[in-house]
Design a protein around this motif. Structure first.
Motif, PDB file in Angstrom:
ATOM      1  N   LYS A 109       0.833  -1.210   0.000  1.00 19.76           N
ATOM      2  CA  LYS A 109       0.000   0.000   0.000  1.00 19.76           C
ATOM      3  C   LYS A 109       0.863   1.252   0.000  1.00 19.76           C
ATOM      4  N   GLY A 120      -8.427   0.183  -8.558  1.00 20.82           N
ATOM      5  CA  GLY A 120      -8.727  -1.201  -8.191  1.00 20.82           C
ATOM      6  C   GLY A 120      -9.992  -1.645  -8.878  1.00 20.82           C
ATOM      7  N   TRP A 122     -13.579  -4.540  -8.592  1.00 19.59           N
ATOM      8  CA  TRP A 122     -14.343  -5.694  -8.118  1.00 19.59           C
ATOM      9  C   TRP A 122     -14.330  -6.743  -9.216  1.00 19.59           C
ATOM     10  N   HIS A 169     -14.154  -1.183 -12.338  1.00 18.82           N
ATOM     11  CA  HIS A 169     -13.057  -0.404 -11.775  1.00 18.82           C
ATOM     12  C   HIS A 169     -13.507   0.828 -10.982  1.00 18.82           C
ATOM     13  N   PHE A 173      -8.337   2.436  -4.252  1.00 23.94           N
ATOM     14  CA  PHE A 173      -8.604   1.300  -3.376  1.00 23.94           C
ATOM     15  C   PHE A 173      -8.457   1.664  -1.906  1.00 23.94           C
ATOM     16  N   GLU A 176     -12.286   3.504   1.223  1.00 30.19           N
ATOM     17  CA  GLU A 176     -13.230   2.420   1.474  1.00 30.19           C
ATOM     18  C   GLU A 176     -14.656   2.795   1.092  1.00 30.19           C
ATOM     19  N   VAL A 179     -15.054   2.236  -2.586  1.00 28.41           N
ATOM     20  CA  VAL A 179     -15.104   0.803  -2.891  1.00 28.41           C
ATOM     21  C   VAL A 179     -16.486   0.246  -2.567  1.00 28.41           C
ATOM     22  N   TYR A 197     -12.476  -7.911  -4.337  1.00 32.33           N
ATOM     23  CA  TYR A 197     -11.899  -6.626  -4.744  1.00 32.33           C
ATOM     24  C   TYR A 197     -10.382  -6.702  -4.714  1.00 32.33           C
ATOM     25  N   PRO A 199      -6.813  -4.465  -5.570  1.00 37.03           N
ATOM     26  CA  PRO A 199      -6.105  -3.260  -6.003  1.00 37.03           C
ATOM     27  C   PRO A 199      -5.242  -3.560  -7.234  1.00 37.03           C
ATOM     28  N   THR A 218      -6.585 -10.146  -3.003  1.00 36.30           N
ATOM     29  CA  THR A 218      -7.862  -9.443  -2.900  1.00 36.30           C
ATOM     30  C   THR A 218      -8.051  -8.988  -1.461  1.00 36.30           C
TER      31      THR A 218
END
Length: 245
Positions: A109, A120, A122, A169, A173, A176, A179, A197, A199, A218
């Motif tokens: 990260k 990122g 899903w 997309h 990421f 939150e 996302v 999910y 990144p 993920t």
């Protein structure tokens, strides 16, 4: 390298590297793209019908009349390509590996933040056929309507029983709320299958399942609860193992 490859079952380190190579090959092969920024909306239904993912072959026709296809994609009206420094990210990754520092979610990260590689997606894994085509149509129309910036789906490989993957997309990421918002949009289209999910930093660094660093590539898992009123996703943060929603 930009995307995920369908993964079924367990893999060793060598297999994980093979999947990374396949992902790179798919990204480099021609894509079938509907760019809603440039193509009239009236052409979308015909394009969608002509390019159903269960009917488009990854490696083209045997007679050579159609070439390989890496991905089928829809770009939303507000789509902007990712602007991170991928080359710098990969150089920093090599230095990290050479340093002997721990490789974990936080260090990856940190690299992503330092180089602006924050996008990122899903992932939806589905068997080829009607359910795949229907789920693809659902998210593709959401992209056309500007609800998702970019969606793509892997074409069918007639020589393999792997599931096909749909990717939706978002830009960050580490956000939150964003996302979770994308999960809500996907569910609102009617998609009920489990989602994971990932990144994009993991994809750019070639980190897949059963990698040598024992990293889970993920970071969220979404399962749709049909019995809950109102119906909603149950999302687990796989880094902390805590329920998010």
């Amino acid at each position: 390298m930009e995307e995920e490859v369908p993964v079924v079952g367990e893999m060793d380190n060598c297999a994980a590297e093979n999947y990374a190579a396949e992902a790179m090959a798919a990204d480099m092969d021609p894509w079938i793209v509907f760019d809603s920024r440039r193509t009239p909306r009236a052409e979308f239904d015909g394009w969608l019908e002509s390019n159903r993912p269960s009917q488009i072959s990854r490696y083209g026709d045997e007679d050579g009349s159609k070439g390989p296809v890496g991905w089928i994609a829809v770009l939303g009206p507000d789509h902007c390509p990712s602007s991170g420094d991928v080359s710098g990210l990969q150089e920093s990754w090599e230095r990290l590996l050479a340093s002997g520092r721990p490789v974990n979610f936080q260090t990856v990260k940190e690299l992503a933040l330092n180089h602006g590689v924050l996008s990122g997606k899903w992932l939806m894994l589905l068997d080829s056929g009607f359910k795949l085509d229907h789920a693809w149509e659902c998210v593709a129309r959401a992209a056309l309507d500007g609800k998702i910036s970019q969606v793509k789906v892997s074409p069918h490989d007639p020589k393999s029983d792997r599931k096909q993957v749909i990717c939706a997309h978002n830009k960050n990421f580490t956000d939150e709320n964003d996302v979770m918002r994308l999960d809500t949009i996907i569910r609102a289209t009617g998609v009920k299958c489990p989602l994971s999910y990932k990144p994009d930093v993991y994809t750019y660094l070639g980190i897949y399942r059963n990698n040598r660093w024992k990293l889970c590539p993920t970071i969220y898992e979404s399962k749709f609860d049909l019995e809950c009123v109102p119906r909603r996703s149950h999302i687990i943060d796989k880094v902390t193992n805590l329920e998010v929603t």
